[in-house]
Write a protein that holds these residues in place. Structure first.
Motif, short mmCIF file in Angstrom:
data_model
loop_
_atom_site.label_atom_id
_atom_site.label_comp_id
_atom_site.label_asym_id
_atom_site.label_seq_id
_atom_site.Cartn_x
_atom_site.Cartn_y
_atom_site.Cartn_z
N THR A 8 -4.55 5.18 -1.51
CA THR A 8 -3.43 5.48 -0.61
C THR A 8 -2.23 4.61 -0.94
O THR A 8 -1.08 5.08 -0.98
N LEU A 9 -2.47 3.31 -1.19
CA LEU A 9 -1.37 2.40 -1.52
C LEU A 9 -0.68 2.78 -2.82
O LEU A 9 0.54 2.75 -2.94
N ARG A 33 -4.92 -3.66 6.67
CA ARG A 33 -3.53 -3.69 7.16
C ARG A 33 -2.58 -3.12 6.12
O ARG A 33 -1.62 -2.41 6.45
N LEU A 34 -2.85 -3.43 4.87
CA LEU A 34 -2.00 -2.89 3.80
C LEU A 34 -2.13 -1.38 3.73
O LEU A 34 -1.17 -0.66 3.46
N LYS A 70 3.05 4.35 -3.62
CA LYS A 70 3.83 3.47 -4.49
C LYS A 70 4.24 2.18 -3.77
O LYS A 70 5.40 1.75 -3.84
N LYS A 71 3.30 1.63 -3.08
CA LYS A 71 3.56 0.38 -2.36
C LYS A 71 3.57 -0.79 -3.34
O LYS A 71 2.77 -0.85 -4.29
N ASP A 72 4.46 -1.74 -3.09
CA ASP A 72 4.56 -2.91 -3.97
C ASP A 72 3.33 -3.81 -3.88
O ASP A 72 3.05 -4.58 -4.81
N ASN A 73 2.65 -3.75 -2.78
CA ASN A 73 1.50 -4.64 -2.61
C ASN A 73 0.19 -4.02 -3.09
O ASN A 73 -0.90 -4.49 -2.75
N ALA A 74 0.25 -2.97 -3.90
CA ALA A 74 -0.97 -2.35 -4.42
C ALA A 74 -1.75 -3.32 -5.29
O ALA A 74 -2.99 -3.35 -5.27
N LEU A 75 -1.03 -4.14 -6.09
CA LEU A 75 -1.70 -5.11 -6.96
C LEU A 75 -2.41 -6.18 -6.12
O LEU A 75 -3.56 -6.56 -6.42
N PHE A 76 -1.74 -6.64 -5.07
CA PHE A 76 -2.35 -7.62 -4.17
C PHE A 76 -3.61 -7.03 -3.52
O PHE A 76 -4.64 -7.70 -3.38
N ALA A 77 -3.51 -5.74 -3.14
CA ALA A 77 -4.65 -5.08 -2.52
C ALA A 77 -5.80 -4.94 -3.51
O ALA A 77 -6.97 -5.09 -3.14
N THR A 78 -5.47 -4.69 -4.78
CA THR A 78 -6.52 -4.58 -5.80
C THR A 78 -7.26 -5.90 -5.97
O THR A 78 -8.49 -5.92 -6.14
N GLU A 79 -6.51 -7.00 -5.91
CA GLU A 79 -7.13 -8.32 -6.01
C GLU A 79 -8.10 -8.57 -4.84
O GLU A 79 -9.21 -9.05 -5.01
#
Length: 348
Positions: free
Chosen positions: A188-189, A236-237, A193-202
């Motif tokens: 979904t992130l 939350r993301l 195209k959310k900027d925090n997709a990389l943070f979410a992947t971590e």
């Protein structure tokens, strides 16, 4: 299998049987002397003759309980009659063994026997039947006490194995359930195209490592809480920054041990069925410890459109609690048209 366990147990406990029989023999001999008004020890008690006769007598009598333990241990539980017949067949051989030691070997080597005059084999056999019955009864009592203990330990081991197997099955359900949900969150992130997709992947990587490779039955509470925080942050993301959250999980003793994924599973259930857009009805996540007791509370506003039931859900969580914390937990659920809350109390 049980026969082999019993027999092996009896072989390993040979010295235990010998010690118990020695105590019983001394007690029986002392009781006879007491009721006959004879001193337990006298001047002749430690003569060479008395010592030799006592040793040979004790050795012969010990064969009665030993034969009971061997034959019953070998043939129980399916062949009790055969074991009993073999024990009965041992009686004349044991009596002959004692006769051979005390009436043949001792006179030939030491010049004395157990009886003051020569006795017939018939008299000797009848005289020793009393001892055969007495010490065989001791052997039966000793064996069945041990048999019951071994059976109880075996049943307990089977119960533990069954519990571990069921827990492993429940955990195998948790892992793919958790995996699919979190992958959907990342999808979904990325789709948005959310900027925090990389943070979410971590965060996802850390959570999946914990979910898929944490094989210990228990982890420290601090570890579970840290992964709970990561999970909530990831959700939350996915849902959006507008998530109304009231979270307090700091007042805990992190050294206490808890089953992994338990707290996360309850939070996952809340995110699956909750509505987090109303600041007046935030998602509440609280955890605190009082001594070795954990109190974990989650409350959320219910979504306007009910989510279809599926996956492991609360039934899985409740079953895990029953298996892991039987008689050591309470799970109070409160539900209305708008709100759902669960308060879990566990003695860790």
């Amino acid at each position: 299998m049980l026969c082999a366990v019993i027999l092996l147990s009896m072989r390993l406990r040979f010295w235990h049987l010998l010690m118990c029989f020695f105590v019983f023999y001394i007690f029986w001999d002392g009781a006879i002397d007491y009721f006959a008004n004879r001193p337990f020890f006298n001047d002749d008690s430690f003569t060479f003759k008395i010592i030799v006769l006592t040793i040979t007598t004790f050795t012969s009598f010990f064969l009665y309980p030993l034969s009971i333990c061997i034959w019953f241990g070998k043939f129980l539980p399916g062949r009790v009659v055969r074991a009993l017949l073999l024990c009965l067949l041992c009686i004349p051989f044991i009596i002959f063994f004692r006769y051979f030691l005390q009436e043949i070997v001792c006179p030939a080597v030491f010049g004395f026997g157990n009886y003051f005059r020569p006795v017939s084999a018939k008299y000797y056999f009848q005289d020793n039947l009393y001892f055969a019955v007495l010490f065989s009864c001791f052997g039966l009592a000793y064996f069945f006490v041990g048999y019951i203990r071994v059976s109880e330990r075996r049943q307990a081991a089977l119960a533990i194995a069954a519990k571990e197997s069921e827990l492993a099955f429940l955990k195998s359900q948790i892992n793919p359930h958790f995996l699919f949900n979190t992958l959907n969150s990342i999808y979904t992130l990325i789709y948005q195209k959310k900027d925090n997709a990389l943070f979410a992947t971590e965060k996802l990587s850390s959570l999946l490592r914990y979910a898929l490779y944490e094989e210990r039955m228990e982890v420290d509470l601090e570890t579970e809480i840290n992964h709970l925080k990561d999970f909530i942050e990831l959700q939350r993301l996915r849902v959006g920054e507008e998530v109304a959250l009231n979270m307090d999980v700091e007042n805990i003793d992190g050294s206490l041990l808890i089953s992994p994924h338990l707290l996360i599973s309850l939070a996952e259930n809340a995110f699956k069925h909750g509505d987090f857009t109303d600041p007046a009805a935030p998602l509440i996540v609280r955890a605190m410890t009082n001594g070795n007791t954990l109190i974990y509370h989650i409350a959320n506003k219910k979504a306007s459109k009910p989510v279809m039931q599926g996956g492991i859900g609360l039934q899985n969580i409740k079953r895990r609690l029953e298996l892991l914390y039987e008689n050591r937990h309470s799970c109070q659920i409160s539900e209305s048209d708008q709100q759902f809350s669960i308060t879990l109390t566990i003695t860790l």
